[in-house]
Write an enzyme that holds these catalytic residues in place. Structure first.
Site, PDB file in Angstrom:
ATOM      1  N   LEU A  33       0.801  -1.220   0.000  1.00 39.11           N
ATOM      2  CA  LEU A  33       0.000   0.000   0.000  1.00 39.11           C
ATOM      3  C   LEU A  33       0.834   1.271   0.000  1.00 39.11           C
ATOM      4  O   LEU A  33       1.891   1.346   0.619  1.00 39.11           O
ATOM      5  CB  LEU A  33      -0.927  -0.001   1.222  1.00 39.11           C
ATOM      6  CG  LEU A  33      -1.898  -1.170   1.323  1.00 39.11           C
ATOM      7  CD1 LEU A  33      -2.748  -1.029   2.591  1.00 39.11           C
ATOM      8  CD2 LEU A  33      -2.795  -1.255   0.088  1.00 39.11           C
ATOM      9  N   HIS A  37      -3.455   4.166  -2.700  1.00 36.21           N
ATOM     10  CA  HIS A  37      -4.445   3.214  -2.180  1.00 36.21           C
ATOM     11  C   HIS A  37      -5.203   3.823  -0.992  1.00 36.21           C
ATOM     12  O   HIS A  37      -6.410   3.664  -0.865  1.00 36.21           O
ATOM     13  CB  HIS A  37      -3.770   1.936  -1.668  1.00 36.21           C
ATOM     14  CG  HIS A  37      -3.010   1.160  -2.701  1.00 36.21           C
ATOM     15  ND1 HIS A  37      -1.642   1.018  -2.664  1.00 36.21           N
ATOM     16  CD2 HIS A  37      -3.422   0.467  -3.791  1.00 36.21           C
ATOM     17  CE1 HIS A  37      -1.246   0.257  -3.671  1.00 36.21           C
ATOM     18  NE2 HIS A  37      -2.300  -0.088  -4.380  1.00 36.21           N
ATOM     19  N   GLY A 148      -8.953   3.720  -8.719  1.00 38.28           N
ATOM     20  CA  GLY A 148      -8.123   4.887  -8.994  1.00 38.28           C
ATOM     21  C   GLY A 148      -8.069   5.215 -10.482  1.00 38.28           C
ATOM     22  O   GLY A 148      -7.940   4.310 -11.317  1.00 38.28           O
TER      23      GLY A 148
END
Ligand code: AMP
Length: 285
Positions: A33, A37, A148
């Site tokens: 991550l 994220h 995203g």
């Protein structure tokens, strides 16, 4: 935060939550991550009462010559980061938990939307992505899922899967998070050495130059692509795979660029494959 490693376990927890009338948001990731994220978690939090993050390096979306075996992983660090950011449930299944049979007999295939750009350079990639996303949607049954903009084509195919196959999941797209110098955050950035890290900046530079041309009135697709390609060509360590300007629904090149047109680029820097994109009408830094 609670971690679940089985489909049955996460289903049981979320069934109770659903019965309490709680709205569920899902943030699917492959882990390792970073702030990109974690920004998705913030978006998810605003959309729902419970935030579920999945961490699963999905073998089905990697090609035979891709980086599945060396994809970076650090579940202890990820667990701490997810908890700090307010994730309620972390779903971390093993490969066998997700795929009882090594290759599923039934998969989800995107037709024309999977042909250009990423689909062209990564055959089978979106079949792997859509199949795992469909499975995660069926396991978690979220009201909303957050993806995203960094993986622009992925957002397009996932949205289209939901509308074509009637998944009752709202898809939210969150903006790309970048380093201060413009490099889009990516788990794969750890592969870059010092000089490659410098070369990698050409992607965001190229996109910004093209967007600047657009803001100065250029509307011809070819001219905008040329402007970006010229910036990429300034660094011989950058090997572009594609630079395309597309309509965000059809992924076809528009006759004339508009505010919603997206320029997307993929390039190899050393052995690392990087992607980035920009919306022509955007004004963010
Ligand atoms: P990944 O772990 O690379 O599969 O990414 C999981 C999710 O995080 C996907 O929806 C990505 O689009 C999103 N994501 C990855 N990098 C960024 C970034 N720099 N900014 C925003 N979202 C991102």
């Amino acid at each position: 935060m609670q971690t679940e490693t089985t489909r049955r376990g996460i289903r049981r927890e979320l069934e109770l939550a659903r019965r309490r009338g709680q709205r569920i948001a899902l943030v699917p990731t492959m882990g390792y991550l970073h702030e990109g994220h974690l920004a998705l978690v913030d978006h998810a939090r605003r959309q729902a009462d419970l935030v579920v993050m999945s961490i699963f390096v999905n073998p089905l979306q990697f090609g035979p010559r891709e980086d599945l075996a060396r994809y970076p992983r650090d579940i202890a660090r990820d667990t701490a980061l997810a908890e700090q950011r307010g994730v309620d449930y972390l779903f971390v299944p093993t490969d066998v938990e997700m795929y009882e049979h090594e290759r599923p007999a039934i998969t989800v295939v995107a037709n024309d939307l999977a042909l250009p750009m990423e689909g062209h350079f990564r055959p089978g990639h979106f079949e792997g992505v859509l199949t795992v996303v469909a499975k995660l949607f069926n396991i978690v049954q979220p009201n909303v899922a957050v993806f995203g903009q960094k993986d622009f084509q992925q957002c397009v195919v996932v949205k289209r899967m939901c509308s074509d196959l009637d998944f009752p999941v709202e898809i939210v797209t969150a903006p790309t998070i970048r380093e201060a110098d413009g490099l889009a955050l990516s788990s794969r950035n750890v592969y870059l050495n010092g000089t490659e890290r410098e070369s990698a900046l050409q992607l965001s530079r190229a996109l910004r130059v093209a967007r600047e041309c657009y803001h100065q009135g250029e509307r011809a697709t070819d001219a905008l692509i040329k402007a970006a390609a010229a910036v990429l060509a300034l660094d011989s360590a950058v090997h572009p795979q594609y630079v395309e300007l597309v309509d965000p629904r059809t992924l076809q090149a528009p006759d004339q660029a508009g505010d919603d047109s997206v320029m997307a680029v993929a390039a190899l820097v050393g052995k690392t494959r990087l992607i980035d994109n920009i919306i022509m009408g955007s004004t963010d830094a």
